[in-house]
Design an enzyme around this catalytic site. Structure first.
Site, PDB file in Angstrom:
ATOM      1  N   GLY A  80      -7.789  37.397  37.881  1.00  0.00           N
ATOM      2  CA  GLY A  80      -7.151  36.385  36.814  1.00  0.00           C
ATOM      3  C   GLY A  80      -7.009  37.166  35.293  1.00  0.00           C
ATOM      4  NE  ARG A  89       2.415  26.366  33.367  1.00  0.00           N
ATOM      5  CZ  ARG A  89       3.675  26.360  33.789  1.00  0.00           C
ATOM      6  NH1 ARG A  89       4.605  26.357  33.319  1.00  0.00           N
ATOM      7  NH2 ARG A  89       3.678  26.244  35.323  1.00  0.00           N
ATOM      8  CB  THR A 120      -5.021  34.215  41.058  1.00  0.00           C
ATOM      9  OG1 THR A 120      -5.970  35.364  41.472  1.00  0.00           O
ATOM     10  CG2 THR A 120      -4.519  34.401  39.572  1.00  0.00           C
ATOM     11  CG  ASN A 121      -5.249  28.018  39.580  1.00  0.00           C
ATOM     12  OD1 ASN A 121      -4.661  27.658  40.628  1.00  0.00           O
ATOM     13  ND2 ASN A 121      -6.395  27.677  39.104  1.00  0.00           N
ATOM     14  CG  ASP A 149      -6.329  19.975  44.933  1.00  0.00           C
ATOM     15  OD1 ASP A 149      -6.041  19.652  43.476  1.00  0.00           O
ATOM     16  OD2 ASP A 149      -6.226  21.035  45.254  1.00  0.00           O
ATOM     17  CB  THR A 150      -8.038  18.374  50.833  1.00  0.00           C
ATOM     18  OG1 THR A 150      -6.482  18.267  50.741  1.00  0.00           O
ATOM     19  CG2 THR A 150      -8.360  17.670  51.933  1.00  0.00           C
ATOM     20  CB  ALA A 151     -12.879  19.432  49.167  1.00  0.00           C
ATOM     21  NE  ARG A 152     -11.976  19.336  42.308  1.00  0.00           N
ATOM     22  CZ  ARG A 152     -11.208  20.388  41.488  1.00  0.00           C
ATOM     23  NH1 ARG A 152      -9.988  20.055  41.466  1.00  0.00           N
ATOM     24  NH2 ARG A 152     -11.944  21.307  40.717  1.00  0.00           N
ATOM     25  CG  HIS A 176      -4.421  23.693  43.146  1.00  0.00           C
ATOM     26  ND1 HIS A 176      -5.445  22.665  43.262  1.00  0.00           N
ATOM     27  CD2 HIS A 176      -4.958  24.564  42.257  1.00  0.00           C
ATOM     28  CE1 HIS A 176      -6.551  23.064  42.507  1.00  0.00           C
ATOM     29  NE2 HIS A 176      -6.025  24.231  41.740  1.00  0.00           N
TER      30      HIS A 176
HETATM   31  P1  NAD Z   1     -12.609  35.098  35.234  1.00  0.00           P
HETATM   32  O1  NAD Z   1     -11.945  35.507  33.907  1.00  0.00           O
HETATM   33  O2  NAD Z   1     -13.880  34.966  35.112  1.00  0.00           O
HETATM   34  O3  NAD Z   1     -12.489  36.415  36.247  1.00  0.00           O
HETATM   35  C1  NAD Z   1     -11.495  37.233  36.332  1.00  0.00           C
HETATM   36  C2  NAD Z   1     -11.525  38.748  36.865  1.00  0.00           C
HETATM   37  O4  NAD Z   1     -10.414  39.075  37.357  1.00  0.00           O
HETATM   38  C3  NAD Z   1     -12.345  39.368  35.763  1.00  0.00           C
HETATM   39  O5  NAD Z   1     -13.461  39.853  36.334  1.00  0.00           O
HETATM   40  C4  NAD Z   1     -11.293  40.702  35.540  1.00  0.00           C
HETATM   41  O6  NAD Z   1     -11.733  41.637  35.211  1.00  0.00           O
HETATM   42  C5  NAD Z   1     -10.556  40.623  36.934  1.00  0.00           C
HETATM   43  N1  NAD Z   1      -9.154  41.095  36.795  1.00  0.00           N
HETATM   44  C6  NAD Z   1      -8.162  40.956  36.009  1.00  0.00           C
HETATM   45  N2  NAD Z   1      -7.068  41.418  36.296  1.00  0.00           N
HETATM   46  C7  NAD Z   1      -7.370  42.323  37.574  1.00  0.00           C
HETATM   47  C8  NAD Z   1      -6.920  43.315  38.157  1.00  0.00           C
HETATM   48  N3  NAD Z   1      -5.421  43.585  38.012  1.00  0.00           N
HETATM   49  N4  NAD Z   1      -7.459  44.017  39.278  1.00  0.00           N
HETATM   50  C9  NAD Z   1      -8.718  43.491  39.631  1.00  0.00           C
HETATM   51  N5  NAD Z   1      -9.420  42.684  38.664  1.00  0.00           N
HETATM   52  C10 NAD Z   1      -8.488  42.164  37.775  1.00  0.00           C
HETATM   53  O7  NAD Z   1     -11.748  34.173  35.792  1.00  0.00           O
HETATM   54  P2  NAD Z   1     -12.308  33.172  37.027  1.00  0.00           P
HETATM   55  O8  NAD Z   1     -12.645  31.850  36.419  1.00  0.00           O
HETATM   56  O9  NAD Z   1     -13.118  33.799  37.768  1.00  0.00           O
HETATM   57  O10 NAD Z   1     -10.865  32.665  37.543  1.00  0.00           O
HETATM   58  C11 NAD Z   1     -10.003  33.686  38.619  1.00  0.00           C
HETATM   59  C12 NAD Z   1      -8.890  32.710  39.115  1.00  0.00           C
HETATM   60  O11 NAD Z   1      -9.127  31.725  39.883  1.00  0.00           O
HETATM   61  C13 NAD Z   1      -8.040  32.210  37.478  1.00  0.00           C
HETATM   62  O12 NAD Z   1      -6.599  32.424  37.903  1.00  0.00           O
HETATM   63  C14 NAD Z   1      -8.193  30.679  37.830  1.00  0.00           C
HETATM   64  O13 NAD Z   1      -7.225  29.970  37.330  1.00  0.00           O
HETATM   65  C15 NAD Z   1      -8.269  30.396  39.267  1.00  0.00           C
HETATM   66  N6  NAD Z   1      -8.825  29.508  40.235  1.00  0.00           N
HETATM   67  C16 NAD Z   1      -8.362  28.748  40.952  1.00  0.00           C
HETATM   68  C17 NAD Z   1      -8.830  27.565  41.692  1.00  0.00           C
HETATM   69  C18 NAD Z   1      -8.103  27.151  42.984  1.00  0.00           C
HETATM   70  O14 NAD Z   1      -8.471  25.945  43.471  1.00  0.00           O
HETATM   71  N7  NAD Z   1      -7.309  27.862  43.340  1.00  0.00           N
HETATM   72  C19 NAD Z   1      -9.853  26.953  41.070  1.00  0.00           C
HETATM   73  C20 NAD Z   1     -10.616  27.468  39.857  1.00  0.00           C
HETATM   74  C21 NAD Z   1      -9.988  28.811  39.285  1.00  0.00           C
END
Ligand code: NAD
Length: 314
Positions: A80, A89, A120-121, A149-152, A176
């Site tokens: 991410g 955005r 990833t979001n 969300d379903t778990a929550r 989501h």
């Molecule tokens: P973070 O910043 O802690 O970690 C992201 C990692 O991705 C970092 O280590 C970074 O170096 C790495 N990265 C970035 N670009 C990259 C690339 N091209 N190749 C390889 N690695 C790369 O972020 P996080 O808190 O771990 O969140 C990660 C993602 O998960 C975000 O998009 C966040 O919004 C999403 N997320 C999704 C849910 C869900 O329900 N789906 C829930 C929470 C968070």
């Protein structure tokens, strides 16, 4: 011959590592390979987990590159990037699409048969982008979608009715995100539909239930307001999904898939209950929805299509 169970994790930030830690403790895999553009970070995370090996299960965790993912049956994508100062955005979304173009090209080159789990979001849009960019079948690309969300939702309903949340049969479909859809018409405990009246001494009160759903809808925001990010529950969600695939469980999970005419919707990724096994999404379940729920699903699709229409995928 013993079949090795190998999991790849792209992105070793908070979410990727919460998933890795859960998988490490649960004895799901024989090998976990961590890939991050920050190679030293992935190395440090692998070392940290391996130092706990005698206290957990005999799993080998190592940092690697895309080229080391050839044996992975499942690859979690949690890479991410945050919004830069002054960035909209949409700009962020376009930058993420560019990043995913590179990631997908590498995954198609080195691990063309692995099942991809996308976290990833904004997860529905990223899942859709991966669906368009990857050469693998749609069934092998699964978004975590509304599984969290379903778990929550089930957890809060379980608390409300005083039962184990696993005994609550209820789901959140759609996006989501803000337009997600609680499927009240199908929510039940022990075969009794909640909307039909009184279950376990509690009458279905639409106002109270709407308030409960609002807690689900904004749960992530509330956690972020306090600890800055969410990681533990999504880590458990990812681990559950990966285990379901590797064990070929055929469990029904509410995950993000590309719609192909379901509820009259296509060309967008949304969540519905799906049968998940070692081939990925092996079946889709389409319960009959109320008119209100159908309209809400259409709204979810419209919201996501608007974002998809504004980004350059091809
Ligand atoms: P973070 O910043 O802690 O970690 C992201 C990692 O991705 C970092 O280590 C970074 O170096 C790495 N990265 C970035 N670009 C990259 C690339 N091209 N190749 C390889 N690695 C790369 O972020 P996080 O808190 O771990 O969140 C990660 C993602 O998960 C975000 O998009 C966040 O919004 C999403 N997320 C999704 C849910 C869900 O329900 N789906 C829930 C929470 C968070």
């Amino acid at each position: 011959m013993i079949q090795k169970r190998t999991i790849g994790i792209i992105g070793t930030g908070k979410v990727g590592m919460a998933a890795a830690y859960t998988l490490f403790c649960r004895d799901v895999a024989s090998d976990i390979i961590l890939v991050d553009k920050d190679e030293r970070r992935a190395e440090g995370e692998a070392m940290d987990l391996m130092h706990g090996q005698t206290l957990a299960e005999p799993v080998s965790v190592r940092a690697g590159s895309y080229a080391s993912l050839g044996a992975a049956q499942v690859i979690v994508v949690a890479a991410g990037t945050g919004r830069k100062e002054g960035e909209s955005r949409l700009d962020l979304l376009n930058r993420n699409v560019a990043i995913f173009r590179e990631i997908v090209a590498e995954l198609d080159r080195y691990a063309p048969h692995a099942i991809l789990v996308i976290a990833t979001n904004p997860v529905d849009i990223i899942t859709y982008v991966v669906q368009q960019l990857s050469r693998r079948p749609h069934s092998q690309i699964i978004g975590t979608g509304t599984m969290l969300d379903t778990a929550r939702f089930r957890a809060l309903l379980g608390q409300f009715y005083g039962v184990d949340p696993r005994s609550v049969d209820a789901g959140i479909f759609g996006e989501h995100g803000d337009s997600e859809v609680p499927i009240w018409s199908r929510a039940s405990i022990g075969g009794m539909r909640l909307v039909d009246g009184t279950v376990l001494g509690k009458r279905f009160d639409r106002g109270a239930m709407d308030a409960l759903f609002e807690q689900v809808r904004y749960a992530g925001r509330e956690v972020i307001a306090r600890k800055g990010f969410t990681s533990s529950a999504i880590g458990l969600v990812i681990a559950e999904l990966v285990e379901t695939i590797l064990d070929d469980q055929h469990t029904v999970l509410t995950v993000g898939v590309q719609f192909e005419g379901e509820y009259g919707i296509r060309d967008v990724c949304l969540s519905i209950p799906c049968v998940v096994g070692h081939l990925g999404v092996e079946g889709r379940i389409l319960p009959e929805l109320s008119e209100e729920e159908m309209a809400a699903m259409q709204h979810s699709a419209d919201v996501l299509k608007e974002s998809i229409g504004a980004i350059a995928i091809g």
